[in-house]
Write an enzyme that holds these catalytic residues in place. Structure first.
Site, PDB file in Angstrom:
ATOM      1  N   HIS A   1      -3.813   2.694   4.190  1.00 40.03           N
ATOM      2  CA  HIS A   1      -2.972   3.872   4.890  1.00 40.03           C
ATOM      3  C   HIS A   1      -3.740   4.871   5.725  1.00 40.03           C
ATOM      4  O   HIS A   1      -4.469   4.695   5.981  1.00 40.03           O
ATOM      5  CB  HIS A   1      -2.654   5.165   3.538  1.00 40.03           C
ATOM      6  CG  HIS A   1      -2.024   6.156   4.032  1.00 40.03           C
ATOM      7  ND1 HIS A   1      -2.514   6.978   3.723  1.00 40.03           N
ATOM      8  CD2 HIS A   1      -0.729   6.269   4.336  1.00 40.03           C
ATOM      9  CE1 HIS A   1      -1.808   8.346   3.929  1.00 40.03           C
ATOM     10  NE2 HIS A   1      -0.860   7.995   4.274  1.00 40.03           N
TER      11      HIS A   1
ATOM     12  N   HIS B   1      -4.899  11.010  13.518  1.00 38.65           N
ATOM     13  CA  HIS B   1      -4.441  11.652  11.657  1.00 38.65           C
ATOM     14  C   HIS B   1      -3.692  13.089  12.595  1.00 38.65           C
ATOM     15  O   HIS B   1      -4.520  13.600  12.590  1.00 38.65           O
ATOM     16  CB  HIS B   1      -5.199  11.551  11.224  1.00 38.65           C
ATOM     17  CG  HIS B   1      -4.866  11.967   9.557  1.00 38.65           C
ATOM     18  ND1 HIS B   1      -5.955  11.266   8.552  1.00 38.65           N
ATOM     19  CD2 HIS B   1      -3.957  11.845   9.195  1.00 38.65           C
ATOM     20  CE1 HIS B   1      -4.834  11.729   7.031  1.00 38.65           C
ATOM     21  NE2 HIS B   1      -3.675  12.143   8.045  1.00 38.65           N
TER      22      HIS B   1
END
Ligand SMILES: *[C@@H]1O[C@H](CO)[C@@H](O)[C@H](O)[C@H]1NC(C)=O
Ligand SMILES: *[C@@H]1O[C@H](CO)[C@@H](O)[C@H](O)[C@H]1NC(C)=O
Ligand SMILES: *[C@@H]1O[C@H](CO)[C@@H](O)[C@H](O)[C@H]1NC(C)=O
Length: 314
Positions: free
Chosen positions: A52, A98
């Site tokens: 992830h 992110h």
């Protein structure tokens, strides 16, 4: 004399196993994704270990936006064969970041893809999947395709004969390896400006037409399963499926709105019991089958690969 003739015949067979129809391509000798059995296994009937936000690695525990501790080559060494990452623009260049590039910038997508391409060149018997996200709906032709092209990845990408592919329609890992098209690239949205348009023949595939996911960024360590994201026309049982087995927690005291990847509980989250229970909890939506992708934070912690091996029957 008779013995040496037999020996000669035996050696001849060894050197020319075509005689017995035993000739297998050399690559089969070392298996597919590390297992001979997987060469005959359809892609849609295989479980892969996923990372992830794979680009968001840092050894520094104070890098709060990290999701991984080890870099891409080390993730691949651990057995990761599905790489998830989030695309954003940084000065008009596609980067993996992110949430935003000021929070965590993993660098240009082209550079990332070159790193994976190097691994694939050195490991010709490996099938790899990308699940990239495009939260800002960036133009696929303008930003995503050039990153694949310039990295040299494009010739390795699998182009389905028709879209969407049903779970049981995918080729075997062996067939993919032999064809050279052994990389599957999914994008969650933004394909041709919509969530679902997909001109046939393109190599960037619309994720949710072929893959369903359960709840992402769960804060419940029991990971209750439900079909959270999917798109028509296929039923979830005809799609591949991914379990989002990464736990989020309130990490900053007194700031409940900030949820971050839970490193403290990673050994338990990434343990065999938790992963297998999550997979089992999803079976009502898969006709009893194992997940195709087990997505983890901190892939270097716990027993991710052992759990995936068990789900594959090893
Ligand atoms: C593959 O097929 C076997 C046999 O039907 C099943 O037990 C397993 O769960 C399947 N795995 C996946 C990922 O579909
Ligand atoms: C986008 O989709 C439209 C309608 O399906 C099509 O006419 C057009 O050629 C597509 N554009 C690209 C760049 O694929
Ligand atoms: C977590 O999931 C379990 C299993 O579905 C459920 O029983 C429990 O109530 C959930 N906990 C929270 C806090 O939602």
């Amino acid at each position: 004399m008779q013995l040496s003739l037999r020996l000669a015949a035996f050696i001849a067979i060894l050197y020319n196993s075509d005689v017995l129809g035993l000739s297998l391509p050399m690559r089969r000798a070392s298996g597919c994704n590390g297992h001979v059995e997987l060469c005959e296994r359809p892609y849609g009937n295989t479980t892969f270990l996923g990372s992830h936000d794979s680009f968001a690695f840092s050894g520094n525990p104070l890098a709060l936006a990290r999701t991984q501790e080890v870099d891409i080559p080390n993730q691949l060494k651990l057995g990761v064969r599905m790489l998830q990452a989030q695309g954003h623009l940084n000065k008009d260049v596609l980067h993996f970041c992110h949430t935003s590039c000021s929070l965590f910038d993993g660098g240009p997508v082209e550079k990332y893809l070159k790193t994976v391409k190097k691994f694939l060149d050195e490991n010709p018997n490996e099938v790899m999947t990308f699940v990239f996200t495009n939260p800002d709906n960036l133009d696929v032709e303008k930003y995503w395709k050039p990153a694949f092209d310039k990295s040299g990845m494009t010739p390795l990408l699998y182009v389905p004969s028709s879209t969407p592919m049903k779970r049981d329609d995918w080729p075997t890992l062996g067939e993919m390896i032999e064809s050279g098209q052994r990389v599957i690239a999914f994008l969650d949205k933004g394909i041709n400006g919509t969530d679902s348009d997909q001109p046939d023949g393109s190599f960037i595939l619309p994720e949710f037409k072929m893959v369903w996911e359960d709840t992402f960024s769960s804060t419940n360590s029991s990971f209750p399963c439900k079909v959270d994201r999917t798109e028509q026309p296929l039923q979830p049982t005809d799609q591949l499926n991914m379990i989002n087995h990464n736990l989020n927690a309130q990490v900053i005291p007194f700031v409940p709105s900030v949820l971050l990847s839970d490193r403290l509980n990673a050994p338990k989250t990434n343990g065999m019991i938790s992963i297998l229970a999550h997979a089992n909890g999803c079976t009502p939506f898969t006709d009893g089958r194992a997940p195709n992708f087990v997505l983890l934070d901190y892939v270097n912690i716990g027993q991710g690969m052992e759990a995936v091996n068990q789900l594959n029957g090893f």
